[in-house]
Each structure stands twice: as structure tokens, then as C-alpha cells.
Enzyme design. Structure first.
Site, PDB file in Angstrom:
ATOM      1  CG  HIS A  24      -1.798   1.352   1.464  1.00 44.75           C
ATOM      2  ND1 HIS A  24      -3.023   1.320   1.152  1.00 44.75           N
ATOM      3  CD2 HIS A  24      -1.468   2.378   1.932  1.00 44.75           C
ATOM      4  CE1 HIS A  24      -3.307   2.419   1.347  1.00 44.75           C
ATOM      5  NE2 HIS A  24      -2.533   3.331   1.888  1.00 44.75           N
ATOM      6  CD  GLU A  25       1.790   3.563   3.519  1.00 46.95           C
ATOM      7  OE1 GLU A  25       2.451   4.500   3.067  1.00 46.95           O
ATOM      8  OE2 GLU A  25       0.984   3.217   4.229  1.00 46.95           O
ATOM      9  CG  HIS A  28       0.713   6.266  -0.761  1.00 44.78           C
ATOM     10  ND1 HIS A  28      -0.562   6.770  -1.084  1.00 44.78           N
ATOM     11  CD2 HIS A  28      -0.095   5.736   0.532  1.00 44.78           C
ATOM     12  CE1 HIS A  28      -1.491   6.580  -0.589  1.00 44.78           C
ATOM     13  NE2 HIS A  28      -1.267   5.962   0.208  1.00 44.78           N
TER      14      HIS A  28
END
Length: 442
Positions: A24-25, A28
Site C-alpha cells: 500500500h505504501e 504512494h
């Protein structure tokens, strides 16, 4: 052995969730670096740093509290447009915190970062960076669902009878202990037995149990021919479906319930037989529709979250049972994973499929939850970027001065309140999953 299997199931899901958070990170991190924003930290977890290593300009590490992760980018909050100083806030606790947040962000910005700060990005780039995390969870969910459906298959009802109800009982009522004086179901009266394969009903071939059920429901009170196979021999008989209350089946294949949780019923034909199920591999075309159905279901739970949490609290502090379709914490997911892994009477392939299904569901839930337009969630940052875009567009249309980037630090008071609420929700769910866990196995 059972204990080891339980621990193995918990570890499988724990590692899977940790990898999902890490990816998920990454969702980003990659677009931020692609758009030349200086990323100072990529961290999994919160609190004290357990391990870290700096590569280039970014520090990568793991922190002590495994409750998420974050990517730190320079220039999240815009400075004072006149002199580049930290934009001041008015007095007050929340306003002071906002100023401190701006100061901390401003300290990391060096002269070489003039064109590498987040706040200078076009709105569409900000949205891509913020949506990168949830989209990564969506992709993980799609991949896992593909592995599940195409590799392991989906449990589907076959035309083979698994059970024959002996007595006619109203839907939802308990079966009587004395079966000698009860009214037989049409299936029992016709002599059907578990293992029989239904091949024809009312002159039409039976190849799908759901279609067969619809035929039965529409034939109440009508005596029709029935053909079934037993031990390789074809047997013909007649059967008369009885009119009784039956549950309304929704598009997801589950019985529909009203606002109070009571099953919705309709008068329809009934035989008193149940099908066996088998794992049937699905085509690639089934993956996205199944993912969509799961997202809709998760969205419904999120939409009703306040009401659902009230039910969780009532169950946790009373004798009421937990709603099996309600929200659970990572502790609850781990417990379910352990119980599934420890069920030695179930084939290993089925247990692995269930664990993969759990991970797919967690990732789809993370996708939906992070889209909520409320800080500190990704959806809150997206909302801030959209507001900036609308404000700048309106200024351009009405030939006004460009208002500049939106200072999302102004929303920090809301962020702190939302963070406290989220922590409280998590604590409640964890407590409930310990003292009153969901019983998904009946």
C-alpha cells in the site's frame, strides 16, 4: 498438531496483511518518486524505529507498532506565499498544532527542494499519489481473487442431493425431535435419498441447481414428473412441491434480511432437498464481477459502520451474539485464519483457499475504507486536492487571483478527531474479538 496449524494460519494472514500494508505504501512511494517529490521516509508501522536503512535520499524502515505505515514527502503543507515562512495559525490548541505541523514540514525543505515539494504538484498528480495506496490494495485483491477463482475454484451447488428433510417445517422453525408423526416433505414422500442426482424436473433437463430451485418454487401444488439417478440407474417418479414460506435469495446468492436482521420470505414451492457443493474453477471473466460484488458488500458495511459498531459494543458488553456479517479487527481475522487452518477434517486445498479469500477480503476492505473522504485517510487528501482544483478553476473562470495550493493543515483539527475515533473503533473491535469473537462456522 492442531495448535501448530492454528499458529500457522495466524502467521499466514499476519504476514499477508503486513505485505499488503507495505505494498500500500509502495503505491504512494512510486508515483511520488516518479513526479520527483523528495520522499524522506518509507516506514511500516508507527512509534520507535526497530530497523532502518537509508538508500539515496529515502530512509526505509520498520517501526515497533504494526498498525499501518506511512510515506513522508517534503512540502506537504504550503508556506506563507508572501515570504516563504511557515504560515501562521490563530491561537488555540488545534491551531497551535497546525502551526507546529507546518513548522516540522517546513524544516525538512531545503533550497534544493524548491521544485520537489508536494504542495507545488498539479492537482492530478496529488490525486494519483494519494490514490496509489488504495489502488495497490485493489490490485492485490484482484490478483488474490483471480488465484482463488481460477486456481482453486468456487464452491457451487451441484445437482447431487446432499440431504433430504424428513418433516415439513416452517422456515426458521426448529425441526421436531419426534419424526414419526410429522408431515413428510415432498422429497421424503417421493423416496429421494442423499446421493441421488436429479436429472429432470417437469420434463426439463436439470443441469443447474439454482435454475432447478426456481422451477420448484414456481410449481407449488403442481404434480410434476421427476427423474433422478441412483447408483447409475435412472428412476422416474412424480412429486408435488408444497407451498410454504421460503427465503428471498438476493443477487449475491444469500438470503435477504430486513433492517432488523430477520430473513425476508415469500410463499413458494418447496421439496425439502439440499444440494452437495463442489469446487468449480471459474473463468478469468468472473474475477472482476466477483471483486465488484465484494466491494459493494464491503461498502454496505462501511456505510452502516456506526450502526454496526453499536451492535458490536452491545454484544461485547452483554450476552448478545456477534453479527457474523459485521466488522472485525485484524485480531478477529487472525483468529478466523487460525481456526480455518486447524480444521483437519477439511482438505488442505480448501483451507488454503479460505486463507487466500481472507487476504483478498482484507485488501478490498482496505481499498474501500481508505477512500472515505476524511483525514487522515487517503480519501481525505484526495478531497483536499479536489477542493484545491475547484477553487483554482473558479478563480480562473472569474478572472480572480490564483488562490494557490490548498493548505490541508487547516483540516488538522478534523484529522485529530477522526484519528481518535478510528483508534477507538479499532480498540472496540479488538476487545470484542477477544471477549466475544464472531462465530462464522455456526
Amino acid at each position: 498438531m492442531t495448535v501448530l496449524l492454528f499458529i500457522g494460519g495466524v502467521l499466514f494472514v499476519a504476514v499477508g496483511i503486513a505485505l499488503s500494508i507495505a505494498l500500500h505504501e509502495v503505491g504512494h512511494l512510486l508515483p511520488a518518486k516518479l513526479f520527483k517529490v523528495r520522499v524522506t521516509r518509507y516506514m511500516i508501522g508507527f512509534g520507535p524505529t526497530v530497523w532502518s536503512r537509508k538508500k539515496g535520499e529515502t530512509e526505509y524502515g520498520i517501526k515497533a507498532i504494526p498498525a499501518g505505515g506511512y510515506v513522508a514527502m517534503v512540502g506537504m503543507y504550503p508556506p506563507n506565499p508572501t515570504d516563504g515562512s511557515v504560515r501562521p495559525s490563530s491561537t488555540g490548541m488545534f491551531q497551535t498544532l497546525a502551526t507546529e505541523a507546518r513548522s516540522a514540514a517546513h524544516e525538512e525543505v531545503g533550497p534544493e527542494d524548491a521544485n520537489r515539494v508536494f504542495y507545488k504538484l498539479p492537482v492530478w498528480k496529488k490525486i494519483i499519489i494519494m490514490l496509489g495506496g488504495p489502488v495497490m490494495n485493489l490490485l492485490i485483491g484482484v490478483v488474490l481473487m483471480g488465484v482463488l477463482l481460477m486456481g482453486f475454484g468456487m464452491a457451487q451447488a451441484t445437482t447431487t442431493v446432499s440431504e433430504v428433510n424428513a418433516c415439513q417445517v416452517a422456515y426458521g422453525e426448529p425441526v421436531p425431535t419426534d419424526l414419526s408423526n410429522c408431515t413428510k416433505t415432498p422429497a421424503a414422500a417421493a423416496g429421494l435419498k442423499p446421493g441421488d442426482v436429479i436429472t429432470s424436473f417437469d420434463g426439463k433437463d436439470v443441469t443447474d441447481w439454482a435454475a432447478f430451485t426456481e422451477q420448484v418454487r414456481a410449481s407449488a401444488g403442481k404434480t410434476v414428473p421427476l427423474v433422478y439417478e441412483r447408483a447409475g440407474q435412472s428412476i422416474s417418479t412424480t412429486i408435488t412441491p408444497v407451498l410454504t414460506a421460503r427465503p428471498v435469495i438476493g443477487s449475491n446468492g444469500q438470503a435477504e434480511v430486513d433492517a432488523s436482521g430477520t430473513a425476508v420470505t415469500v410463499q413458494a414451492g418447496f421439496l425439502g432437498v439440499g444440494p452437495t457443493s463442489a469446487m468449480v474453477r471459474q473463468p478469468a471473466s468472473s474475477v472482476l464481477p466477483t471483486v465488484g460484488e465484494n466491494i459493494v458488500q464491503i461498502g454496505g458495511v462501511v456505510f452502516q459502520l456506526p450502526q454496526k459498531l453499536v451492535g458490536v459494543a452491545q454484544a461485547a458488553f452483554s450476552a448478545e451474539p456477534r453479527d457474523p456479517n459485521g466488522p472485525i479487527s485484524v485480531v478477529g481475522v487472525g483468529r478466523v485464519a487460525g481456526e480455518v487452518a486447524a480444521m483437519e477434517q477439511i482438505p488442505v486445498s480448501s483451507r488454503v483457499a479460505t486463507l487466500i479469500s481472507l487476504l483478498a477480503g482484507v485488501n478490498l476492505a482496505l481499498f474501500v475504507f481508505n477512500l472515505i473522504p476524511l483525514l487522515p485517510l487517503d480519501g481525505g487528501h484526495v478531497l483536499g486536492a479536489l477542493y484545491e482544483g475547484v477553487r483554482r478553476f473558479a478563480a480562473k473562470v472569474f478572472k480572480r487571483k490564483d488562490p494557490g495550493p490548498f493548505d490541508i493543515a487547516k483540516l488538522l483539527p478534523v484529522t485529530y478527531v477522526a484519528a481518535v475515533v478510528l483508534i477507538g473503533m479499532g480498540a472496540l473491535l479488538i476487545y470484542a474479538d477477544i471477549v466475544k469473537p464472531v462465530n462464522i462456522f455456526g
